[in-house]
Design a protein around this motif. Sequence first.
Motif, PDB file in Angstrom:
ATOM      1  N   LEU A 157      69.613  99.291  39.117  1.00 10.41           N
ATOM      2  CA  LEU A 157      68.568  98.602  39.886  1.00 10.41           C
ATOM      3  C   LEU A 157      69.153  97.874  41.084  1.00 10.41           C
ATOM      4  O   LEU A 157      68.579  97.922  42.185  1.00 10.41           O
ATOM      5  N   ILE A 158      70.276  97.213  40.903  1.00  4.41           N
ATOM      6  CA  ILE A 158      70.934  96.530  42.021  1.00  4.41           C
ATOM      7  C   ILE A 158      71.354  97.545  43.071  1.00  4.41           C
ATOM      8  O   ILE A 158      71.174  97.323  44.276  1.00  4.41           O
ATOM      9  N   LEU A 159      71.894  98.664  42.658  1.00  6.55           N
ATOM     10  CA  LEU A 159      72.302  99.715  43.587  1.00  6.55           C
ATOM     11  C   LEU A 159      71.102 100.241  44.375  1.00  6.55           C
ATOM     12  O   LEU A 159      71.172 100.429  45.594  1.00  6.55           O
ATOM     13  N   ILE A 160      69.982 100.459  43.707  1.00  5.27           N
ATOM     14  CA  ILE A 160      68.773 100.947  44.380  1.00  5.27           C
ATOM     15  C   ILE A 160      68.264  99.926  45.390  1.00  5.27           C
ATOM     16  O   ILE A 160      67.876 100.280  46.505  1.00  5.27           O
ATOM     17  N   VAL A 161      68.276  98.641  45.029  1.00  2.26           N
ATOM     18  CA  VAL A 161      67.816  97.586  45.948  1.00  2.26           C
ATOM     19  C   VAL A 161      68.706  97.528  47.182  1.00  2.26           C
ATOM     20  O   VAL A 161      68.211  97.426  48.316  1.00  2.26           O
ATOM     21  N   VAL A 162      70.011  97.602  47.006  1.00  2.23           N
ATOM     22  CA  VAL A 162      70.931  97.563  48.149  1.00  2.23           C
ATOM     23  C   VAL A 162      70.723  98.776  49.053  1.00  2.23           C
ATOM     24  O   VAL A 162      70.690  98.663  50.282  1.00  2.23           O
ATOM     25  N   MET A 163      70.548  99.957  48.450  1.00  8.73           N
ATOM     26  CA  MET A 163      70.321 101.163  49.250  1.00  8.73           C
ATOM     27  C   MET A 163      68.992 101.077  49.997  1.00  8.73           C
ATOM     28  O   MET A 163      68.907 101.433  51.173  1.00  8.73           O
ATOM     29  N   ALA A 164      67.946 100.598  49.328  1.00 13.64           N
ATOM     30  CA  ALA A 164      66.633 100.466  49.975  1.00 13.64           C
ATOM     31  C   ALA A 164      66.711  99.466  51.122  1.00 13.64           C
ATOM     32  O   ALA A 164      66.124  99.695  52.195  1.00 13.64           O
ATOM     33  N   ALA A 165      67.432  98.363  50.931  1.00 18.48           N
ATOM     34  CA  ALA A 165      67.574  97.376  52.001  1.00 18.48           C
ATOM     35  C   ALA A 165      68.278  97.997  53.207  1.00 18.48           C
ATOM     36  O   ALA A 165      67.867  97.780  54.353  1.00 18.48           O
TER      37      ALA A 165
END
Length: 109
Positions: free
Chosen positions: A67-75
């Motif tokens: 989830l953290i990885l997805i949030v960073v990529m989306a940002a």
Amino acid sequence: MARQDNLTIERFEIAEPSLDDIFVRVVQEGKEARRRHARNFWLLARHEYRKLVGKRSFLVGTLGSPLILIVVMAAGIIISIRGDQEPAHWLRGRGGHYRPGGSANGERG
């Protein structure tokens, strides 16, 4: 052992089996013992797996990391899409600053 009045104990010794005794016992036990040991191994492995997976910290780490990885990529994607239309840098030109789309002195035309 029943108590006997005429018997005295002088010392105790721990009877440890020799390597030959151990080898003979393992060979004689054969397949059944190996099956029993394998079954015990899988019972222990299943118990430890369930104990680990049941912990809240394991679930948080397992689900939280992606989830953290997805949030960073989306940002990063959102920032690159919403980025400035003009480059934020200035290039040194003849006698002044050059800004793409403007004159040599940075004026818009």
